[in-house]
Design a protein around this motif. Structure first.
Motif, PDB file in Angstrom:
ATOM      1  N   LEU A  71       1.068  -1.500  -0.299  1.00 29.75           N
ATOM      2  CA  LEU A  71      -0.315  -0.151   0.027  1.00 29.75           C
ATOM      3  C   LEU A  71       1.087   1.016   0.278  1.00 29.75           C
ATOM      4  N   HIS A  72       1.851   1.337   0.835  1.00 23.61           N
ATOM      5  CA  HIS A  72       2.663   1.939   1.049  1.00 23.61           C
ATOM      6  C   HIS A  72       2.924   2.546  -0.095  1.00 23.61           C
ATOM      7  N   LEU A  73       3.306   1.390  -1.285  1.00 19.56           N
ATOM      8  CA  LEU A  73       4.302   1.503  -2.285  1.00 19.56           C
ATOM      9  C   LEU A  73       3.655   1.767  -3.788  1.00 19.56           C
ATOM     10  N   LEU A  74       1.820   1.517  -3.514  1.00 16.54           N
ATOM     11  CA  LEU A  74       0.951   1.831  -4.440  1.00 16.54           C
ATOM     12  C   LEU A  74       0.529   3.292  -3.922  1.00 16.54           C
ATOM     13  N   PHE A  75       0.438   3.420  -3.367  1.00 19.59           N
ATOM     14  CA  PHE A  75       0.401   4.949  -2.952  1.00 19.59           C
ATOM     15  C   PHE A  75       1.118   6.170  -3.243  1.00 19.59           C
ATOM     16  N   ASN A  76       2.423   5.670  -3.364  1.00 16.29           N
ATOM     17  CA  ASN A  76       3.578   6.929  -3.739  1.00 16.29           C
ATOM     18  C   ASN A  76       3.661   6.817  -5.752  1.00 16.29           C
ATOM     19  N   MET A  77       3.975   5.457  -5.895  1.00 15.17           N
ATOM     20  CA  MET A  77       3.965   4.880  -7.180  1.00 15.17           C
ATOM     21  C   MET A  77       2.764   5.821  -7.892  1.00 15.17           C
ATOM     22  N   PHE A  78       1.176   5.935  -7.284  1.00 20.03           N
ATOM     23  CA  PHE A  78      -0.248   6.214  -7.818  1.00 20.03           C
ATOM     24  C   PHE A  78       0.150   8.015  -7.955  1.00 20.03           C
ATOM     25  N   GLY A  79       0.876   8.328  -7.592  1.00 20.08           N
ATOM     26  CA  GLY A  79       1.170  10.297  -7.167  1.00 20.08           C
ATOM     27  C   GLY A  79       1.562  10.099  -8.083  1.00 20.08           C
ATOM     28  N   LEU A  80       3.241   9.948  -7.700  1.00 16.61           N
ATOM     29  CA  LEU A  80       4.503   9.538  -9.318  1.00 16.61           C
ATOM     30  C   LEU A  80       3.774   9.697 -11.001  1.00 16.61           C
ATOM     31  N   TYR A  81       2.705   8.468 -11.067  1.00 19.27           N
ATOM     32  CA  TYR A  81       1.933   8.448 -12.268  1.00 19.27           C
ATOM     33  C   TYR A  81       1.039   9.332 -12.552  1.00 19.27           C
ATOM     34  N   VAL A  82       0.478   9.576 -11.421  1.00 21.26           N
ATOM     35  CA  VAL A  82      -0.445  10.773 -12.022  1.00 21.26           C
ATOM     36  C   VAL A  82      -0.172  12.046 -11.973  1.00 21.26           C
ATOM     37  N   PHE A  83       0.805  12.651 -11.390  1.00 22.91           N
ATOM     38  CA  PHE A  83       0.720  13.946 -10.900  1.00 22.91           C
ATOM     39  C   PHE A  83       2.507  14.160 -11.942  1.00 22.91           C
ATOM     40  N   GLY A  84       3.320  13.103 -12.080  1.00 24.90           N
ATOM     41  CA  GLY A  84       4.606  12.967 -12.234  1.00 24.90           C
ATOM     42  C   GLY A  84       4.184  13.987 -13.916  1.00 24.90           C
ATOM     43  N   PRO A  85       4.106  13.438 -15.065  1.00 23.32           N
ATOM     44  CA  PRO A  85       3.473  13.857 -16.376  1.00 23.32           C
ATOM     45  C   PRO A  85       3.649  15.046 -16.576  1.00 23.32           C
ATOM     46  N   GLU A  86       2.703  15.784 -15.849  1.00 26.15           N
ATOM     47  CA  GLU A  86       2.803  17.059 -16.449  1.00 26.15           C
ATOM     48  C   GLU A  86       4.287  17.849 -15.933  1.00 26.15           C
ATOM     49  N   LEU A  87       4.702  17.849 -15.269  1.00 23.51           N
ATOM     50  CA  LEU A  87       5.658  18.421 -14.462  1.00 23.51           C
ATOM     51  C   LEU A  87       7.515  17.730 -15.684  1.00 23.51           C
ATOM     52  N   GLU A  88       7.110  16.412 -15.869  1.00 24.84           N
ATOM     53  CA  GLU A  88       8.208  16.320 -16.666  1.00 24.84           C
ATOM     54  C   GLU A  88       8.057  16.495 -17.617  1.00 24.84           C
ATOM     55  N   ARG A  89       6.919  17.299 -18.278  1.00 22.44           N
ATOM     56  CA  ARG A  89       6.776  18.299 -19.836  1.00 22.44           C
ATOM     57  C   ARG A  89       6.888  19.296 -19.574  1.00 22.44           C
ATOM     58  N   ILE A  90       6.884  20.034 -18.338  1.00 25.21           N
ATOM     59  CA  ILE A  90       7.334  21.366 -18.279  1.00 25.21           C
ATOM     60  C   ILE A  90       9.177  21.470 -17.952  1.00 25.21           C
ATOM     61  N   ALA A  91       9.085  20.520 -16.955  1.00 24.49           N
ATOM     62  CA  ALA A  91      10.852  20.964 -17.297  1.00 24.49           C
ATOM     63  C   ALA A  91      11.280  20.281 -17.621  1.00 24.49           C
ATOM     64  N   GLY A  92      11.531  19.021 -18.387  1.00 21.21           N
ATOM     65  CA  GLY A  92      12.313  18.008 -19.436  1.00 21.21           C
ATOM     66  C   GLY A  92      12.742  17.484 -18.869  1.00 21.21           C
TER      67      GLY A  92
END
Length: 204
Positions: A71-92
């Motif tokens: 559950l600890h893994l799932l929560f963190n990886m879900f956050g990275l999976y959902v919220f990370g892409p837009e930041l990777e797109r903007i920042a590079g």
């Protein structure tokens, strides 16, 4: 912005840094399912303050990729999976990786400095909160041009911080410091003049 509609193949192609980070976390977790490997991974990877004080500084890094259960893994990886892409797109890719990794490491450094020697922690939460902090920097820079962005991000960060103090067994220090580091890095990385230069370079 946070509605993921890509196929797995598209997601990996569009967001390689996030995909690699998630992959590493999953591999480490799967290896930890084997009893013989679990003891080794946890013994040498946990951010234990006493061990760090004895010179085992790699734990400040390795603990970012360890999790205390599925559950600890799932929560963190879900956050990275959902919220990370837009930041990777903007920042590079490189700048996103820098925000993620420095937020996680410095969150663990702060935990080492603030918490007692017998304190131990694992997890990518400090790095995930670094992503949230970087979004706060974007909110600051776009507060006049994109007010709807603020309406989306502030409740997300507010709820995440609130849950930090509500849930048990949470490294509050890592969450708050990760958020702060991400914000400071975002204030530097996303300055309008710097973003304008990136845009010009990408369009050449």
């Amino acid at each position: 912005m946070f509605n993921r509609t890509e196929t797995l193949k598209q997601y990996i192609g569009l967001y390689p840094v996030i995909s690699i980070l998630i992959g590493i976390n999953l591999i480490v977790f799967i290896l930890g399912l084997f009893p013989s490997m679990q003891l080794q991974i946890m013994y040498y990877g946990v951010a234990n303050n006493y061990m760090i004080s004895q010179g085992e500084y790699w734990r400040l890094f390795s603990a970012i990729f360890l999790h205390a259960g599925f559950l600890h893994l799932l929560f963190n990886m879900f956050g990275l999976y959902v919220f990370g892409p837009e930041l990777e797109r903007i920042a590079g890719k490189l700048r996103f990786f820098t925000i993620y990794l420095l937020s996680g490491i410095l969150a663990n450094v702060a935990t080492y400095v603030i918490q007692p020697l017998d304190y131990s922690s694992v997890g990518a939460s400090g790095a995930i909160f670094g992503i949230f902090g970087a979004y706060l920097a974007l909110v600051y820079y776009t507060r006049k041009t994109m007010p709807q962005f603020k309406q989306l991000i502030l409740p997300l960060v507010g709820i995440s911080v609130m849950m930090t103090f509500v849930q048990p067994n949470i490294n509050v220090t890592a969450h708050l410091v990760g958020l702060l580091i991400g914000f400071l890095l975002g204030m530097y990385q996303f300055h309008p003049k710097r973003l304008a230069r990136w845009t010009k370079l990408r369009n050449k």
